[in-house]
Design an enzyme around this catalytic site. Structure first.
Site, PDB file in Angstrom:
ATOM      1  N   TYR A  33       0.834  -1.197   0.000  1.00 41.29           N
ATOM      2  CA  TYR A  33       0.000   0.000   0.000  1.00 41.29           C
ATOM      3  C   TYR A  33       0.868   1.245   0.000  1.00 41.29           C
ATOM      4  CZ  TYR A  33       0.847   0.806   5.032  1.00 41.29           C
ATOM      5  OH  TYR A  33       1.434   1.070   6.254  1.00 41.29           O
ATOM      6  N   ARG A  52       8.469   4.332  -4.396  1.00 39.49           N
ATOM      7  CA  ARG A  52       8.412   3.287  -3.369  1.00 39.49           C
ATOM      8  C   ARG A  52       7.358   2.234  -3.721  1.00 39.49           C
ATOM      9  NH1 ARG A  52       7.420   5.114   2.614  1.00 39.49           N
ATOM     10  NH2 ARG A  52       5.349   5.426   1.768  1.00 39.49           N
ATOM     11  N   ARG A 100      -7.083 -20.196  -2.411  1.00 43.00           N
ATOM     12  CA  ARG A 100      -6.036 -19.992  -1.405  1.00 43.00           C
ATOM     13  C   ARG A 100      -4.937 -21.050  -1.493  1.00 43.00           C
ATOM     14  NH1 ARG A 100      -4.365 -21.585   3.616  1.00 43.00           N
ATOM     15  NH2 ARG A 100      -3.369 -19.937   4.845  1.00 43.00           N
ATOM     16  N   HIS A 102      -0.315 -20.884  -0.613  1.00 42.05           N
ATOM     17  CA  HIS A 102       0.708 -19.920  -0.233  1.00 42.05           C
ATOM     18  C   HIS A 102       1.501 -19.420  -1.440  1.00 42.05           C
ATOM     19  CE1 HIS A 102      -0.398 -21.524   3.651  1.00 42.05           C
ATOM     20  NE2 HIS A 102       0.286 -20.564   4.247  1.00 42.05           N
ATOM     21  N   LYS A 149       6.538  -1.903   1.818  1.00 44.29           N
ATOM     22  CA  LYS A 149       5.354  -1.354   2.499  1.00 44.29           C
ATOM     23  C   LYS A 149       4.188  -2.324   2.313  1.00 44.29           C
ATOM     24  CE  LYS A 149       3.151   3.138   3.271  1.00 44.29           C
ATOM     25  NZ  LYS A 149       3.282   3.122   4.721  1.00 44.29           N
ATOM     26  N   GLU A 182      12.001   2.693  14.283  1.00 44.98           N
ATOM     27  CA  GLU A 182      11.031   3.641  13.721  1.00 44.98           C
ATOM     28  C   GLU A 182       9.727   3.477  14.480  1.00 44.98           C
ATOM     29  OE1 GLU A 182       9.575   2.730   9.749  1.00 44.98           O
ATOM     30  OE2 GLU A 182       9.947   0.607  10.071  1.00 44.98           O
ATOM     31  N   LEU A 207      11.066   1.194   7.216  1.00 44.49           N
ATOM     32  CA  LEU A 207      10.467   1.698   5.988  1.00 44.49           C
ATOM     33  C   LEU A 207      11.210   2.974   5.589  1.00 44.49           C
ATOM     34  CD1 LEU A 207       8.018   1.187   4.035  1.00 44.49           C
ATOM     35  CD2 LEU A 207       6.976   3.143   5.183  1.00 44.49           C
TER      36      LEU A 207
HETATM   37  N1  PDD Z   1       2.644   4.852   7.424  1.00 41.00           N
HETATM   38  N2  PDD Z   1       7.296   3.717   9.045  1.00 41.00           N
HETATM   39  C1  PDD Z   1       6.182   2.970   8.994  1.00 41.00           C
HETATM   40  C2  PDD Z   1       6.207   1.617   9.619  1.00 41.00           C
HETATM   41  C3  PDD Z   1       5.041   3.457   8.330  1.00 41.00           C
HETATM   42  O1  PDD Z   1       3.936   2.692   8.268  1.00 41.00           O
HETATM   43  C4  PDD Z   1       5.065   4.753   7.763  1.00 41.00           C
HETATM   44  C5  PDD Z   1       3.882   5.324   7.049  1.00 41.00           C
HETATM   45  C6  PDD Z   1       6.248   5.510   7.861  1.00 41.00           C
HETATM   46  C7  PDD Z   1       6.366   6.870   7.253  1.00 41.00           C
HETATM   47  O2  PDD Z   1       6.410   6.776   5.845  1.00 41.00           O
HETATM   48  P1  PDD Z   1       5.879   7.962   4.905  1.00 41.00           P
HETATM   49  O3  PDD Z   1       6.641   9.170   5.310  1.00 41.00           O
HETATM   50  O4  PDD Z   1       6.242   7.494   3.549  1.00 41.00           O
HETATM   51  O5  PDD Z   1       4.406   8.085   5.140  1.00 41.00           O
HETATM   52  C8  PDD Z   1       7.342   4.954   8.493  1.00 41.00           C
HETATM   53  C9  PDD Z   1       1.446   5.241   6.727  1.00 41.00           C
HETATM   54  C10 PDD Z   1       1.191   6.694   6.754  1.00 41.00           C
HETATM   55  C11 PDD Z   1       0.289   4.395   7.246  1.00 41.00           C
HETATM   56  O6  PDD Z   1       0.536   3.225   7.496  1.00 41.00           O
HETATM   57  O7  PDD Z   1      -0.829   4.899   7.345  1.00 41.00           O
END
Ligand code: PDD
Length: 287
Positions: A33, A52, A100, A102, A149, A182, A207
């Site tokens: 996403y 990304r 389904r 894997h 992501k 993070e 991330l």
């Molecule tokens: N999340 N780290 C994680 C684990 C994240 O899920 C996100 C963003 C970030 C920041 O990334 P960015 O600056 O590209 O938004 C760092 C989004 C906003 C979410 O899950 O809603």
């Protein structure tokens, strides 16, 4: 909540927007996403998010569902149909629908695409940023590919809920060396005792936040010294300032960590300034 969703080629009313029960995102978290901040109805940090998205998909060997140009048009149309000016756009792409199992489907299926758009109350967000927020810490227990992501966010869900139950808005993951990696949905930063901006390097299992990347440039242009190197929880508590970055939080001051104040527990000048500079730049470069 805004009214119109995009699902696999169609705009439909959100209440009537459904995905298949054998969507691999639903059954296996086999998808990725992106979240874009929307400023004045435009997509913030477009290049960073598209790059990304392409990288996340390619790491999972899911094809881009359409060209970047076509996707840009669909995203903009989703924003337009919802009439949202200030908000967040959510895009999800999964490997698609198949019985389904894997391993990947033997006969390739088209990726499944969902887009939703939500309004954000910027005035409320500014008020929250002026107050600063609390974070908690939690042991790092995620898989080794947090650079992708993916929609597999169960650890983040649990960490975030624990934070909320402790009166905080974010959870910071801490690795086995006691260093912050993070947040559960944001990147973590401090202004250390020497006034140096610090955030974890991308060699670590984090991330590669798009807001983080933009802010690295903004901060350097504004003359700050920035280092991509780890900090401990103790260093963060003793820091001059702390803050988080993300498409939802933008640049958000952190004034409390596990109940202890950061410095004097008040929002500092650096995070406030960086928030303003980031938003100015994101507004000016949104498409
Ligand atoms: N999340 N780290 C994680 C684990 C994240 O899920 C996100 C963003 C970030 C920041 O990334 P960015 O600056 O590209 O938004 C760092 C989004 C906003 C979410 O899950 O809603």
């Amino acid at each position: 909540m805004s009214r119109i969703a995009y699902v696999n080629g169609r705009f439909t009313r959100r209440a009537e927007a459904f995905v298949h029960i054998e969507d691999r995102g639903y059954q296996l978290a086999d998808g990725v996403y992106e979240v874009w901040a929307l400023f004045d109805g435009k997509l913030a940090d477009p290049e960073g998010h598209f790059a990304r998205l392409e990288r996340s998909l390619s790491e999972l060997r899911i094809p881009m569902p359409m060209s970047r140009e076509a996707l840009t048009m669909v995203l903009r149309e989703a924003v337009r149909r919802n009439g949202v000016r200030e908000g967040l756009l959510y895009l999800q792409v999964t490997r698609g629908v198949a019985p389904r199992m894997h391993a990947f489907p033997q006969n390739p299926v088209p990726p499944a695409v969902v887009i939703t758009v939500n309004r954000v109350d910027r005035a409320a967000d500014e008020a929250r940023a002026a107050q600063g927020v609390a974070v908690t810490t939690t042991p790092e227990n995620r898989w080794g590919r947090c650079d992708i992501k993916t929609v597999g966010l169960l650890s983040n869900v649990l960490a975030k809920q624990a934070a909320r139950e402790a009166g905080a808005v974010e959870a910071w993951y801490v690795d086995e060396l006691g260093l912050v990696t993070e947040g559960a949905s944001s990147n973590a930063w401090i202004v250390d005792a020497d006034g140096v901006l610090r955030t974890r390097d991308t060699q670590a299992n984090i991330l590669r936040g798009v807001t983080r990347l933009s802010l690295l440039e903004v901060a350097q242009e504004a003359g700050f010294e920035v280092q991509q190197r780890p900090f401990s929880v103790a260093e963060a508590k003793a820091a001059r300032e702390a803050f988080i970055t993300g498409a939802g939080s933008l640049v958000l001051p952190v004034v409390k960590i596990d109940g202890d104040p950061v410095a004097d527990g008040r929002v500092g000048p650096v995070a406030s300034r960086l928030r303003r500079l980031y938003i100015e730049r994101a507004r000016a470069t949104a498409i």
